[in-house]
Design a protein around this motif. Structure first.
Motif, PDB file in Angstrom:
ATOM      1  N   HIS A  73      -2.755  43.057  54.029  1.00 44.68           N
ATOM      2  CA  HIS A  73      -2.069  42.244  54.265  1.00 44.68           C
ATOM      3  C   HIS A  73      -0.877  43.156  54.912  1.00 44.68           C
ATOM      4  N   GLN A  89      -3.612  33.877  58.111  1.00 45.06           N
ATOM      5  CA  GLN A  89      -2.952  33.465  57.605  1.00 45.06           C
ATOM      6  C   GLN A  89      -2.600  31.567  58.044  1.00 45.06           C
ATOM      7  N   PRO A 123      -6.010  29.171  52.136  1.00 46.78           N
ATOM      8  CA  PRO A 123      -6.488  30.665  52.383  1.00 46.78           C
ATOM      9  C   PRO A 123      -7.225  31.584  52.070  1.00 46.78           C
TER      10      PRO A 123
END
Length: 251
Positions: A69, A173, A178
Motif C-alpha cells: 500500500h 490498483q 482486485p
C-alpha cells in the motif's frame, strides 16, 4: 500478365512471413520481491520457460508491488509492504532495474529484456537469505552482466525509486479484478482465476494455449502433438493458390 504473377508471388511471400511472425502474447506478472510464492513461480516456472523459445513469443511485463500500500503527502510517498520494510526496498530495486537496465552494444548476445529477466530471477532466487544482511543487488548485477548497478541503487534510494514503485502500485490498483493473491499473472491483459492458478504450476502449458501457430517446438512437444498450421500446411496451401492463379492468366 507477368506483373500479375509477380503480385501473386509477393502475396505468397507475405503470407509465409506472417505465418512466422505471430504477435507476441502480453504476459504481466504482479509480484512482491520477498514473496515466497512469487519467487517459486519466477525461478521455477517463468525463468526456465523464458530462457528458451518462448522468449520470442512472449511480451513480458514485471509489476513489483503486490499487496503493498502507499499513501502520499505532498511529494512524499510512504509504503507499507506485505513482507515488511525490506520488501519495500526490494520492490524499489526491482522497479528501478526494470526502468534503468539497458543492453550494451558491445554485448549483442544480451537484450534489455534478457538482462532484466536474469537480474530479477537472481534477486528472487536469493529470497530472504541475505548473508550479513546485505541485499544481493550488486552481486546479482555482477553475475548477470548488468553494468549499471550504481544507477539502480541510487534510484532505489531516492524519490525516483518511490515514484516508480508508486506507478507499479497504481498499475496494480487499475486491475479490473482486485489483486487477492501474489503472484498474479495476466495473459492478454485479462485475469482468469483458473488460468492464473494453472500458470503457477505449468506456465509453459498455459502460455502455449495463447501462442498463435506456428507454435514453438516446446509447445508442440509439451502438448504431445504437432501444430495444425505449420509451415508445411502453409506451403501446400500457397502452392495450390499460386497454381490456380497462374493457370487463370495463362489460359
Amino acid at each position: 500478365m507477368s506483373h500479375k504473377i509477380a503480385a501473386v508471388f509477393l502475396l505468397m511471400s507475405c503470407l509465409i512471413a506472417s505465418a512466422y511472425s505471430a504477435a507476441k502474447v502480453p504476459v504481466a506478472v504482479y509480484y512482491e520481491s520477498l514473496c515466497p510464492d512469487s519467487a517459486k513461480f519466477i525461478t521455477e516456472q517463468l525463468y526456465p520457460a523464458m530462457k528458451g523459445e518462448l522468449r520470442d513469443v512472449v511480451e513480458l511485463t514485471f509489476v513489483p508491488f503486490g499487496k503493498s500500500h502507499f499513501s502520499t503527502q505532498g511529494s512524499e510517498v510512504t509504503f507499507t509492504c506485505h513482507h515488511g520494510p525490506n520488501e519495500c526496498y526490494g520492490n524499489k530495486v526491482h522497479a528501478c532495474a526494470i526502468e534503468h537496465i539497458q543492453a550494451n552494444s558491445y554485448q549483442i548476445e544480451f537484450t534489455r529484456e534478457s538482462l532484466t529477466l536474469d537480474f530479477v530471477n537472481c534477486l528472487m532466487k536469493a529470497g530472504k537469505n541475505f548473508p550479513d544482511n546485505v541485499y544481493p543487488g550488486q552481486r546479482c548485477a555482477a553475475e548477470n552482466n548488468v553494468n549499471n548497478w550504481e544507477n539502480i541503487k541510487t534510484c532505489a534510494n531516492s524519490t525516483e525509486g518511490s515514484q516508480l514503485l508508486r506507478k507499479a502500485g497504481e498499475a496494480t490498483q487499475r486491475l479490473k479484478e482486485p489483486l487477492t493473491s501474489v503472484p498474479t499473472i495476466l495473459f492478454n491483459e485479462q485475469f482468469e482465476k483458473k488460468v492464473n492458478e494453472r500458470a503457477q504450476v505449468n506456465f509453459i502449458g498455459t502460455i502455449c494455449q495463447y501462442v498463435s501457430a506456428p507454435q514453438p517446438r516446446i509447445c508442440t512437444a509439451h502438448n504431445g502433438a504437432s501444430t495444425s498450421f505449420g509451415l508445411a500446411s502453409v506451403s501446400a496451401i500457397l502452392s495450390s493458390l499460386m497454381g490456380l492463379w497462374a493457370l487463370r492468366y495463362l489460359f
